[in-house]
Design a protein around this motif. Structure first.
Motif, PDB file in Angstrom:
ATOM      1  N   SER A  42       0.828  -1.208   0.000  1.00  0.00           N
ATOM      2  CA  SER A  42       0.000   0.000   0.000  1.00  0.00           C
ATOM      3  C   SER A  42       0.863   1.259   0.000  1.00  0.00           C
ATOM      4  CB  SER A  42      -0.914  -0.011   1.224  1.00  0.00           C
ATOM      5  OG  SER A  42      -1.658   1.163   1.296  1.00  0.00           O
ATOM      6  N   GLN A  43       1.920   1.261   0.773  1.00  0.00           N
ATOM      7  CA  GLN A  43       2.825   2.417   0.828  1.00  0.00           C
ATOM      8  C   GLN A  43       3.522   2.627  -0.513  1.00  0.00           C
ATOM      9  OE1 GLN A  43       5.388   1.447   4.089  1.00  0.00           O
ATOM     10  NE2 GLN A  43       3.879   1.997   5.643  1.00  0.00           N
ATOM     11  N   VAL A  44       3.984   1.551  -1.119  1.00  0.00           N
ATOM     12  CA  VAL A  44       4.687   1.657  -2.401  1.00  0.00           C
ATOM     13  C   VAL A  44       3.741   2.129  -3.499  1.00  0.00           C
ATOM     14  CG1 VAL A  44       5.861   0.318  -4.204  1.00  0.00           C
ATOM     15  CG2 VAL A  44       6.484  -0.003  -1.810  1.00  0.00           C
ATOM     16  N   ALA A  45       2.501   1.691  -3.471  1.00  0.00           N
ATOM     17  CA  ALA A  45       1.527   2.104  -4.482  1.00  0.00           C
ATOM     18  C   ALA A  45       1.316   3.619  -4.464  1.00  0.00           C
ATOM     19  CB  ALA A  45       0.205   1.385  -4.262  1.00  0.00           C
ATOM     20  N   ASP A  46       1.501   4.231  -3.316  1.00  0.00           N
ATOM     21  CA  ASP A  46       1.288   5.671  -3.171  1.00  0.00           C
ATOM     22  C   ASP A  46       2.541   6.514  -3.406  1.00  0.00           C
ATOM     23  OD1 ASP A  46      -1.379   5.233  -2.555  1.00  0.00           O
ATOM     24  OD2 ASP A  46      -0.999   5.136  -0.390  1.00  0.00           O
ATOM     25  N   LEU A  47       3.683   5.889  -3.709  1.00  0.00           N
ATOM     26  CA  LEU A  47       4.919   6.650  -3.894  1.00  0.00           C
ATOM     27  C   LEU A  47       4.865   7.527  -5.143  1.00  0.00           C
ATOM     28  CD1 LEU A  47       7.718   4.037  -3.080  1.00  0.00           C
ATOM     29  CD2 LEU A  47       6.889   5.890  -1.622  1.00  0.00           C
ATOM     30  N   SER A  48       5.402   8.728  -5.005  1.00  0.00           N
ATOM     31  CA  SER A  48       5.514   9.625  -6.163  1.00  0.00           C
ATOM     32  C   SER A  48       6.790   9.291  -6.931  1.00  0.00           C
ATOM     33  CB  SER A  48       5.558  11.077  -5.704  1.00  0.00           C
ATOM     34  OG  SER A  48       6.771  11.331  -5.009  1.00  0.00           O
ATOM     35  N   LEU A  49       6.877   9.777  -8.140  1.00  0.00           N
ATOM     36  CA  LEU A  49       8.068   9.554  -8.949  1.00  0.00           C
ATOM     37  C   LEU A  49       9.307  10.160  -8.276  1.00  0.00           C
ATOM     38  CD1 LEU A  49       9.263   8.443 -11.552  1.00  0.00           C
ATOM     39  CD2 LEU A  49       8.676  10.602 -12.655  1.00  0.00           C
ATOM     40  N   GLU A  50       9.150  11.315  -7.659  1.00  0.00           N
ATOM     41  CA  GLU A  50      10.275  11.976  -6.982  1.00  0.00           C
ATOM     42  C   GLU A  50      10.807  11.131  -5.829  1.00  0.00           C
ATOM     43  OE1 GLU A  50       7.270  13.604  -7.551  1.00  0.00           O
ATOM     44  OE2 GLU A  50       8.046  14.542  -9.375  1.00  0.00           O
ATOM     45  N   ILE A  51       9.901  10.554  -5.047  1.00  0.00           N
ATOM     46  CA  ILE A  51      10.341   9.717  -3.927  1.00  0.00           C
ATOM     47  C   ILE A  51      10.995   8.446  -4.441  1.00  0.00           C
ATOM     48  CG2 ILE A  51       9.529   8.340  -1.979  1.00  0.00           C
ATOM     49  CD1 ILE A  51       7.568  10.568  -1.353  1.00  0.00           C
ATOM     50  N   ILE A  52      10.472   7.872  -5.511  1.00  0.00           N
ATOM     51  CA  ILE A  52      11.101   6.676  -6.090  1.00  0.00           C
ATOM     52  C   ILE A  52      12.521   7.002  -6.544  1.00  0.00           C
ATOM     53  CG2 ILE A  52      11.047   5.103  -8.072  1.00  0.00           C
ATOM     54  CD1 ILE A  52       8.055   4.882  -7.668  1.00  0.00           C
ATOM     55  N   LYS A  53      12.696   8.147  -7.179  1.00  0.00           N
ATOM     56  CA  LYS A  53      14.040   8.550  -7.613  1.00  0.00           C
ATOM     57  C   LYS A  53      14.971   8.725  -6.414  1.00  0.00           C
ATOM     58  CE  LYS A  53      12.806  10.817 -11.937  1.00  0.00           C
ATOM     59  NZ  LYS A  53      12.701  12.102 -12.654  1.00  0.00           N
TER      60      LYS A  53
END
Length: 94
Positions: A42-53
């Protein structure tokens, strides 16, 4: 030639993007495929592209590899995958 840090960042980014897309399309499948708790999915599904980077650039592997061989899955996880697959197939025939 790419450095180890660049390669690791790229690998982490690709893995996290794949994880996020799987989490968004089928949370139960993502929990099973990536070997994490549903809360993490659930947390990963809500990640923004900036946070993933940002997470991809931490210079540590975010991937946890399993040893080769057969890995049993729980009956609940298997049933959820079957239900999801049958619902997808029913939706395609309509």
């Amino acid at each position: 030639m790419a450095t180890l840090e660049e390669d690791l960042t790229h690998l982490n980014f690709q893995y996290l993007m794949l994880f996020r897309e799987c989490a968004r399309s089928n949370a139960m499948e993502a929990a099973w495929r990536f070997g994490v708790d549903p809360e993490v999915v659930s947390q990963v599904a809500d990640l923004s592209l900036e946070i993933i980077k940002e997470q991809a650039a931490i210079n540590r592997a975010v991937i946890s590899l399993l040893p080769l061989g057969n890995h049993p899955i729980s009956a609940a996880a298997y049933a959820a995958l079957l239900v999801h697959d049958s619902l997808n197939q029913a939706g395609q025939h309509e």
